[in-house]
Motif scaffolding. Structure first.
Motif, mmCIF file in Angstrom:
data_model
loop_
_atom_site.group_PDB
_atom_site.id
_atom_site.type_symbol
_atom_site.label_atom_id
_atom_site.label_comp_id
_atom_site.label_asym_id
_atom_site.label_seq_id
_atom_site.Cartn_x
_atom_site.Cartn_y
_atom_site.Cartn_z
ATOM 1 N N PRO A 21 21.612 -36.770 80.486
ATOM 2 C CA PRO A 21 22.444 -35.771 79.813
ATOM 3 C C PRO A 21 23.778 -35.591 80.524
ATOM 4 N N ARG A 22 23.776 -35.675 81.849
ATOM 5 C CA ARG A 22 25.036 -35.505 82.574
ATOM 6 C C ARG A 22 26.020 -36.601 82.214
ATOM 7 N N LEU A 23 25.458 -37.783 82.038
ATOM 8 C CA LEU A 23 26.294 -38.912 81.701
ATOM 9 C C LEU A 23 27.076 -38.620 80.427
ATOM 10 N N VAL A 24 26.393 -37.968 79.501
ATOM 11 C CA VAL A 24 27.065 -37.628 78.258
ATOM 12 C C VAL A 24 28.016 -36.449 78.485
ATOM 13 N N GLU A 133 32.906 -28.596 76.234
ATOM 14 C CA GLU A 133 32.190 -27.973 77.322
ATOM 15 C C GLU A 133 31.003 -27.193 76.769
ATOM 16 N N LEU A 134 30.511 -27.640 75.667
ATOM 17 C CA LEU A 134 29.301 -27.075 75.089
ATOM 18 C C LEU A 134 28.187 -27.194 76.106
ATOM 19 N N ASN A 135 27.472 -26.151 76.279
ATOM 20 C CA ASN A 135 26.437 -26.287 77.300
ATOM 21 C C ASN A 135 25.253 -27.093 76.788
ATOM 22 N N SER A 136 24.762 -27.931 77.637
ATOM 23 C CA SER A 136 23.666 -28.806 77.226
ATOM 24 C C SER A 136 22.399 -27.993 76.981
ATOM 25 N N THR A 137 22.321 -26.827 77.577
ATOM 26 C CA THR A 137 21.086 -26.041 77.461
ATOM 27 C C THR A 137 20.766 -25.722 76.012
ATOM 28 N N GLU A 138 21.801 -25.478 75.240
ATOM 29 C CA GLU A 138 21.592 -25.141 73.842
ATOM 30 C C GLU A 138 20.790 -26.241 73.152
ATOM 31 N N ALA A 139 21.211 -27.462 73.437
ATOM 32 C CA ALA A 139 20.564 -28.598 72.792
ATOM 33 C C ALA A 139 19.150 -28.797 73.313
ATOM 34 N N SER A 140 18.951 -28.609 74.619
ATOM 35 C CA SER A 140 17.658 -28.989 75.176
ATOM 36 C C SER A 140 16.613 -27.886 75.052
ATOM 37 N N SER A 141 17.015 -26.707 74.554
ATOM 38 C CA SER A 141 16.040 -25.627 74.504
ATOM 39 C C SER A 141 15.036 -25.811 73.361
ATOM 40 N N THR A 142 15.434 -26.591 72.354
ATOM 41 C CA THR A 142 14.506 -26.823 71.256
ATOM 42 C C THR A 142 13.351 -27.691 71.742
ATOM 43 N N HIS A 201 13.331 -45.173 75.202
ATOM 44 C CA HIS A 201 14.415 -45.698 74.404
ATOM 45 C C HIS A 201 15.627 -44.775 74.312
ATOM 46 N N PHE A 202 16.369 -44.738 75.374
ATOM 47 C CA PHE A 202 17.609 -43.972 75.426
ATOM 48 C C PHE A 202 18.675 -44.696 74.608
ATOM 49 N N HIS A 203 19.340 -43.930 73.729
ATOM 50 C CA HIS A 203 20.323 -44.573 72.855
ATOM 51 C C HIS A 203 21.343 -43.542 72.388
ATOM 52 N N ILE A 204 22.605 -43.873 72.526
ATOM 53 C CA ILE A 204 23.654 -43.043 71.940
ATOM 54 C C ILE A 204 24.246 -43.855 70.802
ATOM 55 N N PRO A 205 24.216 -43.315 69.575
ATOM 56 C CA PRO A 205 24.675 -44.126 68.436
ATOM 57 C C PRO A 205 26.153 -44.496 68.557
ATOM 58 N N ASN A 221 22.413 -37.757 62.182
ATOM 59 C CA ASN A 221 21.298 -37.711 63.141
ATOM 60 C C ASN A 221 21.623 -36.936 64.413
ATOM 61 N N LEU A 222 22.770 -36.282 64.443
ATOM 62 C CA LEU A 222 23.198 -35.640 65.692
ATOM 63 C C LEU A 222 22.268 -34.524 66.182
ATOM 64 N N PRO A 223 21.892 -33.569 65.312
ATOM 65 C CA PRO A 223 21.028 -32.496 65.828
ATOM 66 C C PRO A 223 19.691 -33.024 66.343
ATOM 67 N N MET A 224 19.098 -33.960 65.602
ATOM 68 C CA MET A 224 17.810 -34.481 66.019
ATOM 69 C C MET A 224 17.929 -35.269 67.326
ATOM 70 N N ALA A 225 19.012 -36.036 67.445
ATOM 71 C CA ALA A 225 19.196 -36.848 68.642
ATOM 72 C C ALA A 225 19.271 -35.961 69.880
ATOM 73 N N PHE A 226 19.937 -34.816 69.759
ATOM 74 C CA PHE A 226 20.040 -33.954 70.925
ATOM 75 C C PHE A 226 18.732 -33.237 71.213
ATOM 76 N N THR A 227 17.976 -32.924 70.172
ATOM 77 C CA THR A 227 16.663 -32.317 70.399
ATOM 78 C C THR A 227 15.783 -33.256 71.211
ATOM 79 N N ASP A 228 15.862 -34.531 70.930
ATOM 80 C CA ASP A 228 15.047 -35.504 71.650
ATOM 81 C C ASP A 228 15.758 -36.057 72.883
ATOM 82 N N GLU A 229 16.782 -35.360 73.364
ATOM 83 C CA GLU A 229 17.497 -35.772 74.571
ATOM 84 C C GLU A 229 18.020 -37.202 74.484
ATOM 85 N N LEU A 230 18.431 -37.598 73.304
ATOM 86 C CA LEU A 230 18.993 -38.921 73.069
ATOM 87 C C LEU A 230 18.000 -40.057 73.292
#
Ligand SMILES: *[C@@H]1O[C@H](CO)[C@@H](O)[C@H](O)[C@H]1NC(C)=O
Ligand SMILES: *[C@@H]1O[C@H](CO)[C@@H](O)[C@H](O)[C@H]1NC(C)=O
Ligand SMILES: *[C@@H]1O[C@H](CO)[C@@H](O)[C@H](O)[C@H]1NC(C)=O
Ligand SMILES: *[C@@H]1O[C@H](CO)[C@@H](O)[C@H](O)[C@H]1NC(C)=O
Ligand SMILES: *[C@@H]1O[C@H](CO)[C@@H](O)[C@H](O)[C@H]1NC(C)=O
Ligand SMILES: *[C@@H]1O[C@H](CO)[C@@H](O)[C@H](O)[C@H]1NC(C)=O
Ligand SMILES: *[C@@H]1O[C@H](CO)[C@@H](O)[C@H](O)[C@H]1NC(C)=O
Ligand SMILES: CC(=O)N[C@H]1CO[C@H](CO)[C@@H](O)[C@@H]1O
Length: 506
Positions: A21-24, A133-142, A201-205, A221-230
């Protein structure tokens, strides 16, 4: 043993789970500003219009937020871009108040014609936070959804696998009153993967950053991709069960085992995680030693033991001695969990020189429009930000690449030796080299190029094509050398299919 947790922590280490996630996140400013800049260029529009276009493309839920940010930071970004600043400069300028003193200036693009430092300082306005600078926490909390283990299992509750069996496991044949499972299912087994981000299978489209083909579809696929941590385990080589929507095709050990014996339906779980170092082995295994079917465990940490982003990367690699003790400890734990008759396959480390050799002078998706960003530049940029997924292999320094491969080979040899000499009560154990050479060979025969076997955005992970080809190579090897691992073909397959159809999905 269900839902027990082991944590065998040796020394504190960088850990790719944090890193991915940091990489992103560390790159998101450069990434998004590049996309805006290139959209404006491609559509011959103003920067403001390009931002609106981008906001239009992303899923509706995020659009309001996007417009607010475009309103807030848009004029500033537009002004800088209009002054021919590239994305590096724009982002530095937006973040100046956060720049740590003493840190090098990292840049993805070649510095602009004007001297780098003078543009940098003139262009500052010190905007405190920036749209990315969106916080990653929002995405990973799901919660991670069912992609991780199939529908039976909620990732956070390992008991569910046992408590909600598939239709076949529940049914009774009305003709003779016998449970279907008893009638049809012998020899069935599950698949478990213990691995790292490659296994998950880490993948950024690449569609997210290729402006020439960008549309609203690209971001669906953006919301789902972030839910699954890419990660996209639903397409992965071990646990994949959906048709790939990210290029290539899906082939997985799970699908093949299921074809061989329909009783294996839905018995998959993925306990891999981004960056699982063998020293960080902590996992929960949803398997009941007495009641469940045996499992095939694929133990694959193909690179993280030699891959880190440290300046002195060699000093931070796992040593053969550590490897031996970590893996043996993990296997002892597995021995206490797995039902008798299980199988463990250890996979060797990859030779990551393949990455540099095949990519360094090619253009990254961000660099394709203007032919200005090669993978070699990308690797240096990530290294500079100290978020390189692998400083030892993603480097122009050939000596370092060779030393990294040397260590990887030593660690693979440790695994090989373990498979040869260690004995366990509840499983037999096998070793195989990571099948990179055969994969490349197969792909060449199919008319492909070696670079297509690598994830285009990160330039590091195996691509969907590599994963699918790897599965078929692993399967053939197992069929040839260890057929007992795969179990017998189930003679009732056709009957099961006739009665249960697809059993409500995976
Ligand atoms: C881009 O648009 C501007 C104004 O709309 C026009 O003057 C210019 O010729 C266009 N450039 C190209 C390359 O189409
Ligand atoms: C971002 O998340 C971290 C923890 O995940 C938190 O400490 C920090 O305050 C958050 N930053 C913002 C701006 O919300
Ligand atoms: C896990 O699932 C089981 C069965 O559905 C339930 O009884 C249990 O309370 C759940 N545990 C947690 C921690 O949610
Ligand atoms: C993938 O698609 C094919 C046909 O396009 C279909 O027959 C198959 O069942 C699909 N596989 C999965 C795993 O959904
Ligand atoms: C690196 O290894 C390759 C292959 O073994 C060898 O040909 C090459 O000379 C080595 N390069 C350096 C700088 O050690
Ligand atoms: C390349 O890496 C080796 C091993 O880390 C190091 O000793 C050497 O100084 C490096 N060479 C350059 C040119 O940085
Ligand atoms: C596991 O099964 C094998 C043969 O099926 C048997 O020889 C062995 O004793 C069993 N091990 C345990 C720990 O029950
Ligand atoms: C895919 C999956 O199940 N991931 C899990 C693997 O195990 C770790 C540790 O137990 C969990 O944190 C992951 O979520």
């Amino acid at each position: 043993c269900a839902s027990s947790w082991v944590s065998a922590t040796a020394s504190p280490r960088l850990y790719l789970a944090l890193l991915a996630p940091r990489l992103v996140m560390r790159n998101r400013c450069v990434l998004v500003v590049s996309v805006i800049e290139q959209l404006a260029q491609w559509h011959n529009s103003t920067v403001k219009a390009a931002m609106e276009r981008l906001c239009n493309y992303i899923p509706e839920k995020l659009q309001g937020f996007c417009y607010v940010l475009a309103e807030l930071y848009g004029p500033h970004i537009a002004e800088l871009i209009d002054r021919k600043m590239n994305a590096d400069v724009v982002c530095h300028s937006l973040k100046l108040c956060k720049q740590d003193p003493g840190q090098p200036l990292c840049h993805l693009y070649p510095p602009p014609k004007v001297s780098w430092f003078s543009t940098f300082f003139k262009a500052t306005d010190c905007a405190r936070s920036f749209m990315l600078e969106l916080n990653s926490t929002e995405a990973s909390s799901t919660l991670r959804g069912y992609h991780w283990r199939g529908r039976d299992c909620n990732d956070k509750n390992t008991t569910i696998l046992l408590s909600s069996p598939s239709l076949l496991q529940q049914g009774v044949d009305p003709k003779d009153g016998l449970p279907y499972e008893e009638k049809f299912c012998k020899d069935s087994q599950g698949v478990v993967l213990l691995g790292d981000s490659a296994g998950a299978h880490f993948h950024i489209p690449p569609e997210w950053m290729t402006v020439t083909q960008m549309s609203a579809k690209s971001f669906a696929n953006l919301p789902m991709a972030f839910t699954d941590e890419l990660d996209w385990p639903q397409f992965s080589e071990i646990t994949g069960f959906l048709n790939s929507t990210i290029g290539g095709w899906t082939d997985s050990l799970y699908l093949r085992l299921r074809r061989r014996n329909r009783c294996n339906h839905r018995d998959l779980q993925n306990i891999s995680q981004n960056g699982m170092l063998t020293v960080y082995l902590s996992f929960s295994l949803a398997r009941n030693q007495l009641l469940d079917n045996p499992a095939i465990v694929i133990y694959a940490t193909i690179g993280n033991d030699v891959c880190n982003g440290n300046r002195d990367t060699l000093a931070h690699m796992t040593t053969p001695k550590e490897m031996l003790s970590n893996v043996v400890q993990a296997l002892r734990y597995l021995d206490s969990c797995l039902p008798n008759g299980s199988h463990v396959i250890l996979t060797g480390l990859v030779d990551g020189r393949f990455l540099w050799d095949n990519l360094h002078d090619r253009y990254h998706p961000l660099g394709q429009l203007n032919r200005d960003v090669t993978y070699s530049q990308l690797y240096s940029f990530l290294d500079c930000l100290q978020v390189s997924p692998c400083s030892g292999w993603l480097t122009p320094n050939e000596t370092l690449r060779n030393l990294t491969s040397e260590r990887a080979l030593q660690l693979s040899n440790v695994l090989k030796e373990i498979a040869r000499s260690e004995k366990f009560a509840n499983f037999d154990i096998f070793y195989m080299d990571f099948p990179l050479r055969q994969t490349a060979e197969e792909w060449r025969k199919m008319g492909g190029e070696p670079w297509q076997l690598i994830e285009p955005v990160d330039g590091f992970h195996p691509s969907q094509i590599a994963a699918a080809l790897g599965t078929s190579i692993t399967w053939q090897k197992a069929l040839r050398e260890w057929p007992q691992v795969l179990g017998k073909e189930n003679p009732f397959n056709n009957q099961i299919e006739a009665i249960f159809k697809d059993q409500g999905g995976h």
